[in-house]
Design a protein around this motif. Structure first.
Motif, PDB file in Angstrom:
ATOM      1  N   SER A 131       0.842  -1.196   0.000  1.00 22.47           N
ATOM      2  CA  SER A 131       0.000   0.000   0.000  1.00 22.47           C
ATOM      3  C   SER A 131       0.877   1.246   0.000  1.00 22.47           C
ATOM      4  O   SER A 131       1.838   1.345   0.763  1.00 22.47           O
ATOM      5  CB  SER A 131      -0.911   0.012   1.233  1.00 22.47           C
ATOM      6  OG  SER A 131      -1.944  -0.933   1.099  1.00 22.47           O
ATOM      7  N   MET A 133       1.828   5.262   0.576  1.00 22.49           N
ATOM      8  CA  MET A 133       1.667   6.159   1.715  1.00 22.49           C
ATOM      9  C   MET A 133       1.222   7.536   1.242  1.00 22.49           C
ATOM     10  O   MET A 133       1.676   8.031   0.207  1.00 22.49           O
ATOM     11  CB  MET A 133       2.981   6.288   2.486  1.00 22.49           C
ATOM     12  CG  MET A 133       3.475   4.977   3.063  1.00 22.49           C
ATOM     13  SD  MET A 133       5.005   5.232   4.000  1.00 22.49           S
ATOM     14  CE  MET A 133       5.382   3.532   4.445  1.00 22.49           C
ATOM     15  N   SER A 134       0.347   8.135   2.025  1.00 18.26           N
ATOM     16  CA  SER A 134      -0.117   9.487   1.754  1.00 18.26           C
ATOM     17  C   SER A 134       0.552  10.436   2.743  1.00 18.26           C
ATOM     18  O   SER A 134       0.361  10.308   3.950  1.00 18.26           O
ATOM     19  CB  SER A 134      -1.645   9.560   1.888  1.00 18.26           C
ATOM     20  OG  SER A 134      -2.103  10.881   1.844  1.00 18.26           O
ATOM     21  N   THR A 135       1.341  11.379   2.227  1.00 13.46           N
ATOM     22  CA  THR A 135       2.053  12.292   3.121  1.00 13.46           C
ATOM     23  C   THR A 135       1.143  13.383   3.663  1.00 13.46           C
ATOM     24  O   THR A 135       1.302  13.838   4.786  1.00 13.46           O
ATOM     25  CB  THR A 135       3.239  12.934   2.392  1.00 13.46           C
ATOM     26  OG1 THR A 135       2.778  13.541   1.183  1.00 13.46           O
ATOM     27  CG2 THR A 135       4.279  11.882   2.056  1.00 13.46           C
ATOM     28  N   ARG A 136       0.214  13.836   2.858  1.00 11.11           N
ATOM     29  CA  ARG A 136      -0.817  14.792   3.273  1.00 11.11           C
ATOM     30  C   ARG A 136      -0.250  15.946   4.093  1.00 11.11           C
ATOM     31  O   ARG A 136      -0.548  16.103   5.280  1.00 11.11           O
ATOM     32  CB  ARG A 136      -1.895  14.079   4.067  1.00 11.11           C
ATOM     33  CG  ARG A 136      -3.223  14.822   4.095  1.00 11.11           C
ATOM     34  CD  ARG A 136      -4.301  13.968   4.697  1.00 11.11           C
ATOM     35  NE  ARG A 136      -5.620  14.473   4.395  1.00 11.11           N
ATOM     36  CZ  ARG A 136      -6.729  13.776   4.564  1.00 11.11           C
ATOM     37  NH1 ARG A 136      -6.677  12.546   5.006  1.00 11.11           N
ATOM     38  NH2 ARG A 136      -7.906  14.301   4.280  1.00 11.11           N
ATOM     39  N   CYS A 177      -9.562  10.868   2.011  1.00 13.78           N
ATOM     40  CA  CYS A 177      -8.414  10.902   1.104  1.00 13.78           C
ATOM     41  C   CYS A 177      -8.172  12.349   0.700  1.00 13.78           C
ATOM     42  O   CYS A 177      -9.126  13.107   0.513  1.00 13.78           O
ATOM     43  CB  CYS A 177      -8.691  10.082  -0.158  1.00 13.78           C
ATOM     44  SG  CYS A 177      -9.049   8.338   0.130  1.00 13.78           S
ATOM     45  N   TYR A 225      -3.585  12.351   9.762  1.00 13.11           N
ATOM     46  CA  TYR A 225      -3.401  10.938  10.100  1.00 13.11           C
ATOM     47  C   TYR A 225      -2.911  10.731  11.529  1.00 13.11           C
ATOM     48  O   TYR A 225      -2.062   9.879  11.796  1.00 13.11           O
ATOM     49  CB  TYR A 225      -2.457  10.256   9.112  1.00 13.11           C
ATOM     50  CG  TYR A 225      -2.891  10.361   7.672  1.00 13.11           C
ATOM     51  CD1 TYR A 225      -4.151   9.926   7.266  1.00 13.11           C
ATOM     52  CD2 TYR A 225      -2.052  10.904   6.697  1.00 13.11           C
ATOM     53  CE1 TYR A 225      -4.562  10.026   5.943  1.00 13.11           C
ATOM     54  CE2 TYR A 225      -2.452  11.008   5.373  1.00 13.11           C
ATOM     55  CZ  TYR A 225      -3.708  10.570   5.007  1.00 13.11           C
ATOM     56  OH  TYR A 225      -4.115  10.678   3.696  1.00 13.11           O
ATOM     57  N   TRP A 289      -8.765   2.415   4.988  1.00 12.47           N
ATOM     58  CA  TRP A 289      -7.586   2.965   4.294  1.00 12.47           C
ATOM     59  C   TRP A 289      -7.016   4.128   5.102  1.00 12.47           C
ATOM     60  O   TRP A 289      -5.797   4.226   5.282  1.00 12.47           O
ATOM     61  CB  TRP A 289      -7.965   3.437   2.892  1.00 12.47           C
ATOM     62  CG  TRP A 289      -6.806   4.068   2.172  1.00 12.47           C
ATOM     63  CD1 TRP A 289      -5.866   3.435   1.416  1.00 12.47           C
ATOM     64  CD2 TRP A 289      -6.448   5.463   2.172  1.00 12.47           C
ATOM     65  NE1 TRP A 289      -4.942   4.350   0.938  1.00 12.47           N
ATOM     66  CE2 TRP A 289      -5.270   5.593   1.387  1.00 12.47           C
ATOM     67  CE3 TRP A 289      -6.995   6.600   2.746  1.00 12.47           C
ATOM     68  CZ2 TRP A 289      -4.649   6.832   1.175  1.00 12.47           C
ATOM     69  CZ3 TRP A 289      -6.371   7.831   2.542  1.00 12.47           C
ATOM     70  CH2 TRP A 289      -5.218   7.928   1.759  1.00 12.47           C
ATOM     71  N   HIS A 290      -7.872   5.010   5.588  1.00 16.22           N
ATOM     72  CA  HIS A 290      -7.403   6.155   6.370  1.00 16.22           C
ATOM     73  C   HIS A 290      -6.733   5.681   7.661  1.00 16.22           C
ATOM     74  O   HIS A 290      -5.681   6.203   8.057  1.00 16.22           O
ATOM     75  CB  HIS A 290      -8.582   7.081   6.688  1.00 16.22           C
ATOM     76  CG  HIS A 290      -8.192   8.305   7.469  1.00 16.22           C
ATOM     77  ND1 HIS A 290      -8.068   8.282   8.848  1.00 16.22           N
ATOM     78  CD2 HIS A 290      -7.897   9.570   7.080  1.00 16.22           C
ATOM     79  CE1 HIS A 290      -7.712   9.486   9.264  1.00 16.22           C
ATOM     80  NE2 HIS A 290      -7.603  10.287   8.217  1.00 16.22           N
ATOM     81  N   GLN A 293      -3.242   4.563   7.044  1.00 20.16           N
ATOM     82  CA  GLN A 293      -2.297   5.670   6.912  1.00 20.16           C
ATOM     83  C   GLN A 293      -1.835   6.168   8.288  1.00 20.16           C
ATOM     84  O   GLN A 293      -0.677   6.557   8.454  1.00 20.16           O
ATOM     85  CB  GLN A 293      -2.932   6.815   6.110  1.00 20.16           C
ATOM     86  CG  GLN A 293      -3.251   6.461   4.662  1.00 20.16           C
ATOM     87  CD  GLN A 293      -2.050   5.997   3.873  1.00 20.16           C
ATOM     88  OE1 GLN A 293      -0.968   6.580   3.963  1.00 20.16           O
ATOM     89  NE2 GLN A 293      -2.229   4.948   3.085  1.00 20.16           N
ATOM     90  N   LYS A 297       2.061   6.095   9.487  1.00 22.05           N
ATOM     91  CA  LYS A 297       2.733   7.309   9.945  1.00 22.05           C
ATOM     92  C   LYS A 297       3.432   7.076  11.286  1.00 22.05           C
ATOM     93  O   LYS A 297       4.534   7.560  11.519  1.00 22.05           O
ATOM     94  CB  LYS A 297       1.734   8.456  10.063  1.00 22.05           C
ATOM     95  CG  LYS A 297       2.371   9.763  10.530  1.00 22.05           C
ATOM     96  CD  LYS A 297       1.376  10.906  10.534  1.00 22.05           C
ATOM     97  CE  LYS A 297       2.038  12.201  10.998  1.00 22.05           C
ATOM     98  NZ  LYS A 297       1.117  13.362  10.971  1.00 22.05           N
ATOM     99  N   ASP A 311       5.245   6.715  -2.157  1.00 27.33           N
ATOM    100  CA  ASP A 311       4.290   7.763  -1.796  1.00 27.33           C
ATOM    101  C   ASP A 311       3.273   7.967  -2.913  1.00 27.33           C
ATOM    102  O   ASP A 311       3.597   7.846  -4.100  1.00 27.33           O
ATOM    103  CB  ASP A 311       5.005   9.095  -1.539  1.00 27.33           C
ATOM    104  CG  ASP A 311       5.845   9.069  -0.277  1.00 27.33           C
ATOM    105  OD1 ASP A 311       5.540   8.255   0.616  1.00 27.33           O
ATOM    106  OD2 ASP A 311       6.816   9.840  -0.190  1.00 27.33           O
TER     107      ASP A 311
END
Length: 366
Positions: A131, A133-136, A177, A225, A289-290, A293, A297, A311
């Protein structure tokens, strides 16, 4: 690390690993993902290297993991391992290293988590893509026009109150997301993590299923996150706070307070959709999914975080409606503001022209 040798680990630590020869690496994504085909190509792993190494996915003190596994015990780690390695098909199994007999043994859902090395073992010939990664990062934008405003209105109309506190004000449209991920990658996340839900044609990141209503305090953590909702049962979740606690202080549903306090503590609070009967609520897979993350993190290992192209691709500019929490309309902090406002003005002009033509045509028939 060699997967054929006896694994070594630090005392008191828990680690989750996977054999590197089971993991395909992602290609460099295109500059702009403008279609489902480009998104699929960016999310399709290439053949893995021929190696006996392992990739460490998660690591941390056992006590930290127990804060989140709670009464679920090893089921929590099994679920997380599936979500990292194979969320759509769940083809692997979780093993734990037994140092006494120097071999791996299967892990059952009810086994207690221990300070051990765990391995996600996939069948021979199966290649997985981990999966992404979302850095957001970055501040959010508040806007009153366009798709984002429509999404916010629909989410607030659907929920009416915060998913956790039941409060009505201030109520924030909290995105599951990030908007900058775009429609095409969002569809892949929906497909992989919500395979039990019916597919939605032309699903957009602006669909209300990609957001929940939270108080401003909770949204501040959810947005980066540090607050995740762990699935408990249908329409019921448990709040898990991944933010570090300051000694002598505790995070409550209304902010950080000095101990002792009578305010409800965030970690362990129940949550759920205020209108559970509505089909436009986020499916559990998106909430999952959230939550993943949040786990990545806090516990993601450097082996995992430094894999090539791990990413998520995101739009390089902050766009209209990145979020609906406290933000700014400054052109300096919102580089695409002129473009977004221009699109809104052009849409308004076209709408007015269309109405004018209708009226003219109607007058001509009188």
């Amino acid at each position: 690390m060699d997967s054929n040798s006896a694994p070594q680990h630090l005392v008191g630590q828990l680690e989750l690993r996977i054999s590197a020869n089971s993991v395909g690496l992602y290609p460099l994504p295109p500059t702009d993902i403008t279609s489902d085909l480009l998104a699929t190509q960016a999310m399709s792993p290439q053949p893995p290297p021929n190696t006996t190494d392992v990739i460490c996915l998660l690591s941390g003190p056992l006590d930290d993991f127990l804060k989140y596994s709670r009464q679920e015990q090893s089921k929590w780690l099994i679920d997380i391992a599936h979500d990292i390695c194979d969320p759509a098909f769940l083809r692997g199994s979780l093993l734990v290293w037994n140092g006494a007999v120097q071999q791996w043994r299967p892990v059952a859902h009810t086994d207690p988590l221990t300070a051990s090395i765990y391995l996600y073992d996939v069948p021979v010939g199966v290649i997985v893509g981990l999966s992404k990664m979302s850095t957001r990062t970055g501040k959010s934008v508040t806007t009153a026009t366009g798709h984002a405003s429509t999404m916010a209105d629909r989410v607030k109309h659907r929920d009416g109150v915060c998913w956790v506190t039941g409060s009505t004000y201030p109520l924030i449209n909290s995105h599951i997301c990030p908007k900058r991920m775009g429609d095409h990658l969002a569809r892949i996340i929906f497909r992989d993590f919500s395979s039990a839900s019916p597919p939605i044609p032309n699903l957009s990141i602006y669909d209300e299923r990609f957001a929940i209503s939270l108080s401003s305090t909770l949204d501040a953590y959810f947005d980066v996150y540090e607050l995740g909702l762990r699935f408990v049962s249908v329409n019921q979740y448990e709040c898990h706070l991944f933010r570090a606690e300051t000694p002598g202080w505790v995070h409550t549903i209304v902010g950080e307070f000095v101990l002792p306090t009578t305010m409800p503590i965030i970690h362990g609070c129940t949550a759920g959709p205020p209108q559970p009967q509505l089909a436009t609520n986020p499916p559990p897979g998106l909430i999952r999914w959230h939550y993943l993350q949040c786990v990545l993190k806090k516990f993601g290992h450097a082996d995992y975080k430094t894999l090539p192209n791990i990413d998520f691709w995101e739009l390089p500019l902050r766009m209209e409606g990145d979020s609906d929490d406290d933000g700014t309309n400054s052109d300096a902090e919102w580089p695409s503001a002129a473009l977004d406002r221009g699109r809104a003005v052009q849409a308004s002009i076209e709408d007015n022209e269309h109405r004018h033509r209708i009226i003219t045509d109607w007058i001509g028939t009188v």
